[in-house]
Structures are given as structure tokens and as C-alpha cells.
Design an enzyme around this catalytic site. Sequence first.
Site, PDB file in Angstrom:
ATOM      1  N   LYS A 114       0.884  -1.167   0.000  1.00 43.24           N
ATOM      2  CA  LYS A 114       0.000   0.000   0.000  1.00 43.24           C
ATOM      3  C   LYS A 114       0.920   1.215   0.000  1.00 43.24           C
ATOM      4  O   LYS A 114       1.448   1.620   1.035  1.00 43.24           O
ATOM      5  CB  LYS A 114      -0.874  -0.004   1.254  1.00 43.24           C
ATOM      6  CG  LYS A 114      -2.247   0.623   1.067  1.00 43.24           C
ATOM      7  CD  LYS A 114      -2.233   2.076   0.617  1.00 43.24           C
ATOM      8  CE  LYS A 114      -2.141   3.035   1.776  1.00 43.24           C
ATOM      9  NZ  LYS A 114      -1.963   4.438   1.372  1.00 43.24           N
ATOM     10  N   GLU A 123       9.179   1.038  11.346  1.00 45.74           N
ATOM     11  CA  GLU A 123      10.185   2.102  11.259  1.00 45.74           C
ATOM     12  C   GLU A 123       9.426   3.407  11.361  1.00 45.74           C
ATOM     13  O   GLU A 123       8.645   3.739  10.461  1.00 45.74           O
ATOM     14  CB  GLU A 123      10.835   2.065   9.871  1.00 45.74           C
ATOM     15  CG  GLU A 123      12.172   1.383   9.796  1.00 45.74           C
ATOM     16  CD  GLU A 123      12.679   1.415   8.363  1.00 45.74           C
ATOM     17  OE1 GLU A 123      12.601   0.357   7.719  1.00 45.74           O
ATOM     18  OE2 GLU A 123      13.133   2.471   7.890  1.00 45.74           O
ATOM     19  N   CYS A 154      13.247  10.518   7.717  1.00 48.91           N
ATOM     20  CA  CYS A 154      13.084  10.204   9.141  1.00 48.91           C
ATOM     21  C   CYS A 154      14.415  10.260   9.876  1.00 48.91           C
ATOM     22  O   CYS A 154      14.451  10.431  11.088  1.00 48.91           O
ATOM     23  CB  CYS A 154      12.440   8.823   9.302  1.00 48.91           C
ATOM     24  SG  CYS A 154      13.356   7.509   8.497  1.00 48.91           S
ATOM     25  N   GLU A 200       8.597  15.742  16.161  1.00 51.16           N
ATOM     26  CA  GLU A 200       9.155  15.616  14.807  1.00 51.16           C
ATOM     27  C   GLU A 200       8.382  16.553  13.870  1.00 51.16           C
ATOM     28  O   GLU A 200       7.150  16.541  13.854  1.00 51.16           O
ATOM     29  CB  GLU A 200       9.009  14.178  14.314  1.00 51.16           C
ATOM     30  CG  GLU A 200       9.599  13.979  12.929  1.00 51.16           C
ATOM     31  CD  GLU A 200       9.453  12.550  12.421  1.00 51.16           C
ATOM     32  OE1 GLU A 200       8.386  11.942  12.609  1.00 51.16           O
ATOM     33  OE2 GLU A 200      10.422  12.053  11.823  1.00 51.16           O
TER      34      GLU A 200
HETATM   35  O1  6OD Z   1      17.994   3.622   4.251  1.00 49.73           O
HETATM   36  C1  6OD Z   1      17.086   2.897   4.624  1.00 49.73           C
HETATM   37  O2  6OD Z   1      17.112   1.679   4.467  1.00 49.73           O
HETATM   38  C2  6OD Z   1      15.932   3.469   5.299  1.00 49.73           C
HETATM   39  N1  6OD Z   1      15.037   2.568   5.765  1.00 49.73           N
HETATM   40  C3  6OD Z   1      15.778   4.794   5.404  1.00 49.73           C
HETATM   41  C4  6OD Z   1      14.668   5.423   6.027  1.00 49.73           C
HETATM   42  C5  6OD Z   1      14.413   6.733   5.856  1.00 49.73           C
HETATM   43  C6  6OD Z   1      13.247   7.344   6.397  1.00 49.73           C
HETATM   44  O3  6OD Z   1      12.814   8.418   5.998  1.00 49.73           O
END
Ligand code: 6OD
Length: 483
Positions: A176, A251, A285, A387
Site C-alpha cells: 500500500k 520504522e 526520518c 518531529e
Molecule cells: O535507508 C534505509 O534503508 C531506510 N530505511 C531509510 C529510512 C528513511 C526514512 O525516511
Amino acid sequence: MRESKHFINGEYVGSVNTMPNFSPVTGEQIGVIHDGGETEVDLAVKAARSALNNGWANMELNERVALLHRLADRINERFDEFLEAECADTGKPYSLARHVDIPRGANNFKVFADMVRNVANESFTMPTPDGTGAINYSIRKPKGVIAAVIPWNLPLLLMTWKVAPALACGNTVVVKPSNETSLTTCLLGEVMNEVGIPKGVFNVVTGRGRSAGDALVRHQDVDAITFIGSTDTGEKLMTAAAVGVRDVALEMGGKNAGVVFADCDMDKAIEGTLRSAFANCGQVCLGTERVYVERSIFDEFVARLKEGAEQLKLGAPEDDSTNMGPLISASHRDLVLSYYQKAVEEGATVVTGGGIPDMPGELAGGNWIQPTIWTGLSEDAVVIKEEIFGPCCHIAPFDTEEEAIELANNSPYGLAAALWTENASRAHRVGQKLDAGTVWINSWFLRDLRVPFGGMKRSGIGREGGEHSLEFYTELQNICLKL
Ligand code: 6OD
């Protein structure tokens, strides 16, 4: 008009409900997104289940690995189409997507395909009372049908970061994508068909979180849910996953600190902090929103970061001199602007930025915002705690190493930190004391896909990357054979 349709069992299908897709760059409508719900989700999950049972999970490993390599090669062959679609959806500069989003999007498939081929199984021999002994060995089985809920900031990169290990381990997926950014996920469906990935292995349901996303995470034939997005949404998703005892990989948000010691290489610290605060218009993030600088270099650092921020060129994605694009949507800009206003109300000194820039011609309708730096806020200010996910950071001074660690750790989040020092002992000493899943020393967003990646505290649950991804995307089974 671009049309984002669901991709179910190898075919593009539409919904009765649709929604507009607006360009972040101009504000004009550039497409239509089909807004799926329970019906589309159910079809997609059934397709994924059937593909799982009909061969993908048991396909000879080398064959699966070869298909995923072919997929990565084909993304690279169609690089310009992915680039154009990603930048149309997000407004990010081509120069960024060309070096980060698209190559990494392709490479995720190669890395995880190779990883599953090379991983070893554990084995233990044991004594038995009758003296014959026994041998235990473990095998990894795919977890089943995986739901992947993906955000809009790095759409292809983050979608493939989840889909690649899932498929490499023999799972099937229903993705999604964010309703802001479905284009590259939908385009990937075509590539799946082109290279011969069996129908139903990769499915996409487009639409809103509250329709398509909600139906997907509640569907009881989904075995596990992988998610990247805000902590608030992650919490809701975890509640949904509890029904049926499904596993989650989350995450989520960050309020990441940069810690700059007087013994840093100032040029590197400035260049790195400019990237970590403003790259992708601050919509990463892992980005730095709180910068702590040793007092003796505080004034110089603030002056130089201000100079750097003011040199960033906002502009059209295809212009190679553009450093920063717009925010993803008008509503996200309203949110970020509300923090800009809050910072002033809370007593911040606005070092630079703080508002909406004047943009020429058709760009005037886009979601542009100024890169912004503040000083002078107290540590309990809302702008320091929450954030923001925009191109902004607050800079505060510190006097001792202990104080720097305390300040950096004073957050409900624990995703990433960036540390700037040329003193190797200090780098390790401080780095190990920071409560963050990833600590970069004299760098930022330097990614080796074999390392554990994930957040502490409210930033997430679980680690992915390399063999850590196997923990989520497979079930370990132990076979005990008495000799
Ligand atoms: O680099 C990555 O594998 C990852 N999961 C980055 C996440 C970034 C978030 O905005």
C-alpha cells in the site's frame, strides 16, 4: 493525466472511487489515484496467497535469485522512467533521485537476493541417554503474505527496502503505497511482469490510508505487516496487528540530534549538517532537527550553517542546479508552517527562513517552504520535542561531553544521530552512549545494507538489513533428528 491503478495478480485494475494526485511543484493536478478498499485488498491478498502456495515459496533458490537480479537490471534499464515518475510525484530534484532513490531502489533487490543465497543455517549436535546422539538444524521458511505500508518521502527506495527481502525470502506481498506517491510502485508492477515474476507475487493496492491501508492491515490472511511512517500511525497499526497475532516491523519517527564538537572538521560538519537537515526538503526520518554545538564554535557554526542554508537553490526538479524541492503536499506545508509559527511563539530567534519563498511562474502554486534555522529555544519547547519533517533545525550550545549526551538523548525518539569530531576515542565513547539505532560519525545517511537498521524508543520495533531482515521475513524451524 497519470493513472495509478491497483496491480493485482499481474493486472492493473481500477476502483469506483478515485482521488486526484497533485504536483508538489506547481500544485496542479497531474493524475488520478484509484482508492481501494476491502474488495481490492481481499483480491490482492487472495492473489498473494495463491502465488505463495503455487510455487514462489518453494521455487528453487537460484531461480528466485536470478529473477530478482533481472528485476533490478530492468529497473536500471528503465531508469529514466522511474526517475521522471518519482520526481513528478515528490517534487524532489532529479539530481537527488538520480543518485539516491532510483539506484538504491534497484540495488535493494540485488543485495537481498545475494544475502539469502549466502546465509548459513545453524546446527547443533547433542548427546542422548542411549548414546546415539541427535542432530538439530534450523531452516528458514517464508512467513507468508506480507503487507507493506510505505510512506511518501522516499517511495521507491523504501518500498523496495521492504519488498526485496520479503520476496527474496520466498514471501509474497501486498503493497500500500502512500496516496501521495503511487507512481513508481505501480510502475514496478510492469517490470515484474516483464521479467517473469509469477503473477500474484507482487500486488499493489493504491488509495488512502483510512480505506486501502486500514483494510490491508486488518485482513486476517495477512501474516505480517511491515511499515514505515509516523509513530502515531504505527501505534494504530500495531493494535490492528494484535488481532490474529501478526508480527510487525515498524520504522517510525525521529527527532534526531546532531552533536558537533569543537574538534570537528568544520567544513565536513557544515556540509553534513546541511544535508542532514535539508536534503529531500527535510522529509527524511533520519534527518537532523536538533543540533548541539560546543559553545566555543557555536557562533561560527550558526553563521556558516545560515550561509549554507541561504545558498540552497529551490527550483524545478529537472533543473540540475536545484538543491531543494517543495514539501509533499499543501497540508504538510500547513503543518510545517504551524511549527515555524510555534517556534516564534516559543521565543526562538529565527536565524534564517521561517516562511514561504517567492517562486517564479508556475512554481508559485507549489508547496515551497524556506529552509529554516532557529536558536534560543528551551529544551522543553514543542519544536524541540516533536518531529516536524520539514527543512528546519534548532541549534543549541553545550559545554561538556556529558551535557551533549544528555541533550541528545533527551527525546522520546531514538532513530539516528550524527556526531562530528576528529577525536576517535571521543567518537566511540559518545557514539556508544547515544540512544539511537544508528549513529553516524562524520557522515550522514551512509548506508551499508548488511547492517542492522531500526529505531529505539518511539522510533520503532525490530531491526532490518542484512541477516536481520531474515528475522522478520522468515520463520525459523528446528528439525531434530535422533541418530
Ligand atoms: O535507508 C534505509 O534503508 C531506510 N530505511 C531509510 C529510512 C528513511 C526514512 O525516511
